[in-house]
Enzyme design. Structure first.
Site, PDB file in Angstrom:
ATOM      1  CG  ASN A 142      12.149   3.387  33.994  1.00 40.85           C
ATOM      2  OD1 ASN A 142      11.872   4.451  33.680  1.00 40.85           O
ATOM      3  ND2 ASN A 142      13.061   3.103  34.918  1.00 40.85           N
ATOM      4  CD  GLU A 143      17.224   4.964  33.593  1.00 42.47           C
ATOM      5  OE1 GLU A 143      17.341   4.322  34.481  1.00 42.47           O
ATOM      6  OE2 GLU A 143      17.451   6.022  33.605  1.00 42.47           O
ATOM      7  CB  CYS A 151      17.758 -17.867  33.485  1.00 41.53           C
ATOM      8  SG  CYS A 151      17.097 -17.247  31.940  1.00 41.53           S
ATOM      9  CD  GLU A 301      13.550   8.611  34.807  1.00 45.91           C
ATOM     10  OE1 GLU A 301      14.679   8.828  35.356  1.00 45.91           O
ATOM     11  OE2 GLU A 301      12.986   7.669  34.661  1.00 45.91           O
TER      12      GLU A 301
HETATM   13  C1  GAL Z   1      16.549   6.843  36.555  1.00 49.11           C
HETATM   14  C2  GAL Z   1      15.152   5.767  36.650  1.00 49.11           C
HETATM   15  C3  GAL Z   1      14.153   6.706  37.566  1.00 49.11           C
HETATM   16  C4  GAL Z   1      15.021   6.977  38.958  1.00 49.11           C
HETATM   17  C5  GAL Z   1      15.988   8.202  38.258  1.00 49.11           C
HETATM   18  C6  GAL Z   1      16.772   8.629  39.715  1.00 49.11           C
HETATM   19  O1  GAL Z   1      17.692   6.067  36.169  1.00 49.11           O
HETATM   20  O2  GAL Z   1      14.614   5.750  35.601  1.00 49.11           O
HETATM   21  O3  GAL Z   1      13.357   5.713  38.004  1.00 49.11           O
HETATM   22  O4  GAL Z   1      15.572   5.929  39.482  1.00 49.11           O
HETATM   23  O5  GAL Z   1      16.897   7.417  37.749  1.00 49.11           O
HETATM   24  O6  GAL Z   1      17.585   7.822  40.259  1.00 49.11           O
END
Ligand code: GAL
Length: 646
Positions: A142-143, A151, A301
């Site tokens: 994710n992102e 490290c 999203e």
């Molecule tokens: C994105 C992320 C989500 C959620 C959303 C709203 O950056 O992928 O998991 O955090 O923002 O904050």
């Protein structure tokens, strides 16, 4: 039809809610759900102990309602037991300390333990769901961003990366100019990540650019590793990863090479800025995403409610924003728009980043607008259509990094340079692609290349031949400044481009927030940030400064080159300046433009299969009225209208 979907977290809700959620989704017209990107601790609660029961039931439920599922690899959030037992899975901060756990995204992409446990969970997931026809795509992590993990594993790999690229310490010292401040390396062990508390701007810029390139490579390798794993079990899998314009940006082009589709997390502002010159339209982001693979993309999203959490909440999306911004994404090439999130959380750090349904669990205004969106998207015949353009804006990940390492002056941002031209172009009703500077230029009439800061000889050559063969090139201030190693080039700017521009920079003035003025076409425009004082050598002058010690000197020029031409824009104006300039550039290049569109009304066209859908979007919080295609249009705030022509 563009598919509308939602992000859903079955692991956050009592199972008794799932059935009614899935039923309401199906009735509303939801076509796709994304699940499981943060659910590792629920899938593998203890090392080697797996629980797929709940996910089996969720997958089966959505499948039974005819809803497609995008499953995610949960590698963004390894469980705490994993970090505790295998601490190499954690990133190390610049302090040399492992990052504190308890939030998310703590994983080190190069960690052998992370790779080992990721491989196991990904295999389990793909073996279990790979043949399920309801699971239509896979999201990796994710992102992902190019985190600066310091490290020991990353340190070793950084050394190896440099060794492979440069061969010897002597070559590195030469390329980095390491003799400045006695920074010459005499042993490989002296090469380290940027540890310590110094601001990054104090480090050698050549070293910093290579460090960031290495961090980008680490993300790319991690994405490729996961994509290959998924394909081992599901050769025909459709794979993506959701991205955004983050601080340590990945190289979008290289990262997406092993992927099938680009997807983007799209959160346009819910409160429009007071400054009428602010460049707020997410049309820019959408065109950038479409340009990564030069094909349609997905939104993974999408804005659904008032954002907030780690910051005070900002305004709730105004009426029509949820629908309008989703349709804006479709207009610019999105084939799927998945909304974040179905329901606002009641626990965890993000409870005030609102979803479509509030914590009350009572669907209200935003939800009903979303339902209307589902109906409108279903009725849109976008299958087989794409956005095409005669105009390309060039983007360079290296230049973005280099300008972050060495900000040029107050208010000067690479994205703003691109956004200003993008805004100028779309204000004239034209489509615009934003593409990698390494992409093929054929098919375009105009290439706009703002701030070509890091010089890539092969791109220089291709821009010369593009103009030579009749194309129009637009270059700006801070071009030709640096070589591939992020060192300054000793030549009058724009250095490698000087013959193409037919002018050189005599002197420059980084004026930051201060204002200067130029005259163009009999009108005066305010400019700021940067003023190149130009010396034409064959180029004609289009705009000159009207104040400061360089009053009367050229600020913008155009040069004939071969069968084409090259514009050079030495300063930075406001929105009207770019509209005027782009109108001249595009009409000179023989392209159609519309000069009387109201501000922030965005046109875009998707074509294919013998039809063209023109999208007309009012990205304003007030009503607008105008004529277009011999028709009168009246659009409410954030309203989208479409016209289909065959
Ligand atoms: C994105 C992320 C989500 C959620 C959303 C709203 O950056 O992928 O998991 O955090 O923002 O904050």
């Amino acid at each position: 039809m563009a598919k509308i979907g939602v992000d859903y977290y079955p692991e956050h809700w009592d199972e008794s809610l799932w059935e009614q959620d899935a039923e309401l989704m199906a009735q509303t017209g939801v076509k796709v759900v994304r699940m499981a990107e943060f659910a590792w601790s629920r899938l593998e609660p203890k090392e080697g102990v797996f629980d797929f029961g709940w996910l089996d039931r969720a997958v089966e439920l959505f499948a039974s309602k005819g809803i497609e599922i995008i499953l995610c690899t949960p590698t963004n959030c390894p469980p705490l037991w994993l970090y505790e037992k295998y601490p190499d899975a954690l990133q190390t901060e610049r302090s040399g300390q492992p990052i504190a756990t308890g939030i998310r995204g703590h994983r080190c992409y190069n960690s052998p333990s992370l790779r080992k446990f990721s491989e196991r969970i990904i295999r389990r997931l793909t073996e279990r769901y790979g043949s399920n026809p309801a699971v239509t795509a896979w999201q990796i992590d994710n992102e992902l961003d190019a985190v600066h993990c310091c490290c020991p594993e990353c340190t070793e790999r950084f050394r190896k990366y440099l060794k492979e690229k440069y061969g010897s310490l002597e070559s590195i010292n030469k390329a980095f100019g390491s003799n400045v401040w006695s920074g010459e390396y005499s042993a490989w062990t002296q090469i380290k990540p940027p540890l310590g508390s110094y601001p990054l701007g104090w480090y050698n810029p050549s070293y910093m650019l290579e460090w960031h390139r290495f961090c980008q490579k680490s993300v790319n390798d991690f994405v490729r590793f996961q994509a290959e794993l998924i394909r081992e079990t599901i050769p025909e899998a459709v794979i993506t990863t959701n991205t955004w314009l983050c601080e340590n940006a990945p190289d979008f082009y290289k990262m997406s090479e092993p992927l099938d589709v680009v997807s983007y997390d799209n959160y346009p502002p819910t409160r429009l800025p007071d400054d009428p010159d602010a460049l707020y339209s997410h049309a820019f982001h959408l065109d950038l995403m479409r340009g990564i693979k030069r094909k349609n993309f997905w939104i993974m999203e999408q804005l659904s409610g008032a954002p907030g959490c780690w910051m005070p909440m900002t305004a709730a999306p105004k009426p029509e924003m949820i629908k309008g911004y989703a349709l804006q994404a479709i207009a610019r090439g999105a084939d799927s728009v998945v909304h974040f999130r179905w329901r606002s959380a009641v626990s965890g750090a993000e409870m005030f980043w609102h979803g479509l349904i509030d914590q009350s669990n009572v669907p209200s205004r935003r939800f009903y607008e979303f339902a209307q969106l589902c109906r409108e998207a279903e009725a849109l015949d976008t299958d087989g259509t794409e956005v095409s353009s005669d105009i390309a804006l060039l983007y360079s990940p290296d230049t973005e990094t280099a300008l972050k390492i060495q900000p040029q002056t107050d208010g000067f941002h690479y994205y703003n340079q691109l956004k200003s031209f993008h805004d100028g172009i779309i204000s004239l009703g034209a489509n615009c692609d934003i593409i990698s500077q390494s992409a093929d230029f054929s098919g375009y009439s105009v290439i706009i290349a703002p701030t070509m800061f890091i010089t890539d000889e092969s791109v220089v050559k291709r821009l010369y031949s593009f103009a030579e063969n009749g194309g129009t090139v637009v270059l700006t201030n801070r071009s030709g400044v640096k070589d591939q190693y992020n060192n300054c080039i000793m030549a009058p700017l724009p250095a490698a481009y000087s013959e193409l521009t037919g002018c050189t920079v005599q002197e420059f003035d980084p004026i930051g927030w201060d204002a200067a003025h130029v005259e163009m076409n009999g009108r005066e425009y305010e400019v700021s940030c940067w003023c190149d004082v130009l010396k034409p050598d064959g180029a004609a002058v289009i705009a000159s400064y009207t104040d400061r010690f360089y009053k009367g000197s050229p600020a913008v020029t155009v040069n004939s080159f071969g069968r084409g031409k090259c514009y050079y824009v030495g300063t930075i104006g406001k929105r009207d300046f770019y509209k005027e300039l782009c109108a001249r550039i595009l009409s000179d290049a023989g392209l159609d433009i519309i000069t009387d569109l109201p501000r922030n009304v965005e046109l875009s066209a998707r074509k294919g299969g013998g039809k063209e859908i023109i999208f007309i979007f009012n990205n304003n919080d007030k009503e607008v009225e105008f004529s277009y295609l011999n028709k009168k249009f009246r659009l409410k705030p954030f309203e989208m209208k479409t016209v289909t022509q065959s």
